[in-house]
Design a protein around this motif. Sequence first.
Motif: not given
Length: 295
Positions: A186-203
């Motif tokens: 939360l200090e700086d999200p840009s220092r991490f890879a973008p968060p990702r949640h698999p889509t329903e199709q991917e799951l």
Amino acid sequence: MLLNFQLFPVGIPLANPYSQGGVTILVRDFFGNVSPIPIRDDGGFVGAGLGFEAVITFQQPVEGFLLHVSIFAFAGFVEVYDPAGRHLGTIPVAQTGNLGKAGFVANEIGSLIVRSPSNEVNCLTLEVFGTPSPKAAVRSDAELSKEKCAEVVFGESGTLRAPGGNESALADGRKFVAAVAYDRYLEDPSRFAPPRHPTEQELTVPHIKKHWELCVAAAQAAQGTDVGTCRHFVIWRIASNGNGPSDTPDRIKDDWPYDEKSKITEKYGPFRNPITPIGDDIYIFKYCGVALAGS
């Protein structure tokens, strides 16, 4: 942001146009027809078929992109346009064996046209770089949710695989990534890879579902962990001497992982990764005591 078409099940077509995260891809064949986008496995390379022409449009202007493809005839080229439709440049797809890549950086990129004369190019991944947003003020009592932490861990490590029964090392490495995310995402999200949640199709794909659940488990296990001064990690290939991340044949864009490699206290691996950094010598490096402004 990363669009990774290697994670989709082979043979199940995507909608055409396909949209995700502000990116729209419209694929046409040689005759200009628009049909569902096939997910193909050509010689072990799984990707989305780009047809004769693929128009990629960004909902908001971006600063750059990196396209990875598989090629089995003519590599083709990419035309780059600004948001007003002005032509910024045409770049050939650089080919090495059956793999190719093309990248471009400009102040504002609005769209691309990928032209594949052989109709045999599969899009493996498309990485998009935007204008970094300024840091937002974070309340001192703000906490990262378990769900968002799992998405951060999946964004960082969802494509990693642990050959040779090395699952426990991957679980430990993901738990550390999750602990660092709780500590400072939360200090700086840009220092991490973008968060990702698999889509329903991917799951519906067993290995994607498995690794998403393992990232959720890592986020659960890391809750309440005090990382102390161990607030940084790097996921990269290991150097030949084993003392830190490799800088050959390419390197991490930041200098600190090399300048601070004496601060590496543990490493988890080896893992296999099908996207950048590509290899079967990938490690999660744990750094302690790094004094890095803004991170």
